[in-house]
Design a protein around this motif. Sequence first.
Motif, PDB file in Angstrom:
ATOM      1  N   GLY A 114       0.773  -0.960   0.493  1.00  0.00           N
ATOM      2  CA  GLY A 114      -0.266   0.057  -0.069  1.00  0.00           C
ATOM      3  C   GLY A 114       0.555   1.528  -0.028  1.00  0.00           C
ATOM      4  O   GLY A 114       0.201   2.314   0.462  1.00  0.00           O
ATOM      5  N   HIS A 115       2.059   1.140  -0.243  1.00  0.00           N
ATOM      6  CA  HIS A 115       3.173   1.799  -0.228  1.00  0.00           C
ATOM      7  C   HIS A 115       2.655   3.305  -1.433  1.00  0.00           C
ATOM      8  O   HIS A 115       3.112   4.810  -1.157  1.00  0.00           O
ATOM      9  CB  HIS A 115       4.940   1.824   0.524  1.00  0.00           C
ATOM     10  N   MET A 116       2.590   2.707  -2.451  1.00  0.00           N
ATOM     11  CA  MET A 116       3.052   2.873  -3.662  1.00  0.00           C
ATOM     12  C   MET A 116       1.920   3.933  -3.778  1.00  0.00           C
ATOM     13  O   MET A 116       1.982   4.673  -4.250  1.00  0.00           O
ATOM     14  CB  MET A 116       3.028   2.307  -4.639  1.00  0.00           C
ATOM     15  N   HIS A 117       0.452   2.676  -3.337  1.00  0.00           N
ATOM     16  CA  HIS A 117      -0.966   3.629  -3.773  1.00  0.00           C
ATOM     17  C   HIS A 117      -0.746   5.492  -3.060  1.00  0.00           C
ATOM     18  O   HIS A 117      -1.636   6.262  -3.501  1.00  0.00           O
ATOM     19  CB  HIS A 117      -2.614   3.169  -3.194  1.00  0.00           C
ATOM     20  N   THR A 118      -0.250   5.714  -2.359  1.00  0.00           N
ATOM     21  CA  THR A 118      -0.276   7.192  -1.443  1.00  0.00           C
ATOM     22  C   THR A 118       0.516   8.002  -2.139  1.00  0.00           C
ATOM     23  O   THR A 118       0.580   9.370  -1.321  1.00  0.00           O
ATOM     24  CB  THR A 118       0.496   7.001   0.286  1.00  0.00           C
TER      25      THR A 118
END
Length: 244
Positions: free
Chosen positions: A214-218
């Motif tokens: 989920g780090h990329m979606h932020t």
Amino acid sequence: MTARHPVGAMGSRGRRERLRAETTAEIKNVALALMASGGPDAITLRAIAREMGMTANAIYGYFATRDDLVTALINDVYTALADAVDTAWEATPATDPAVRIEVWANAFRTWAQVNPQGFRLIYGDPVPGYQAPEKGAAPDAARRVCTGLTALAAAAWPHAQHLYQDSAFEWSDFDPGLLDKVRPAFPDLPPAAVALALRIWGHLHGLVSLEVYGHMHTQTTSPEKLFQEELAPLIKTLGVPRRR
């Protein structure tokens, strides 16, 4: 003389086997769901039994220990990943190494997106206290994925080897377990090519891992575009020509 079995007995056995298979699959699905909501600590046989409305003793009839369940889960998801990347690789012609690398990479990312908990189980969060079997939880699948990744470097090597003429890598720089997998499959590859396989793995795994966690979606609304724009120059730097 051929033994005869009553039709009813055969039907009952078939139903029991089907119900056992369905319950086993449900146990695995619940375990992954618990991991998704509570992390790897949440995978316990008692918690699974509670979710399924079963007694703990009934669960033990399917998996004697929590580690047996975790081993079965890892083997299932790792095998599914190996099947996905192998199928993608084999569907492309050996005469087009750039496309073969591209489809393998995209199959890996697609599988991880569809199976985020499976990805986390085999590449991310360790299950506390888990003791894998001596040869690993999924030795065949691990070998297939490892040799598949090395095949990416092998496909690029004829075009990229001049870039690594000064490589200082020797066979002693690698884990013996890795070499046991890749050297029999690629006996002509030098140490520098195995190091190249690890570099390729770093590119692919790094972005996919950031996305799964989920780090990329932020950071971006277009993680797929970022992945493709990382993959294209990676293939280009390897000097691999495109046939189409």
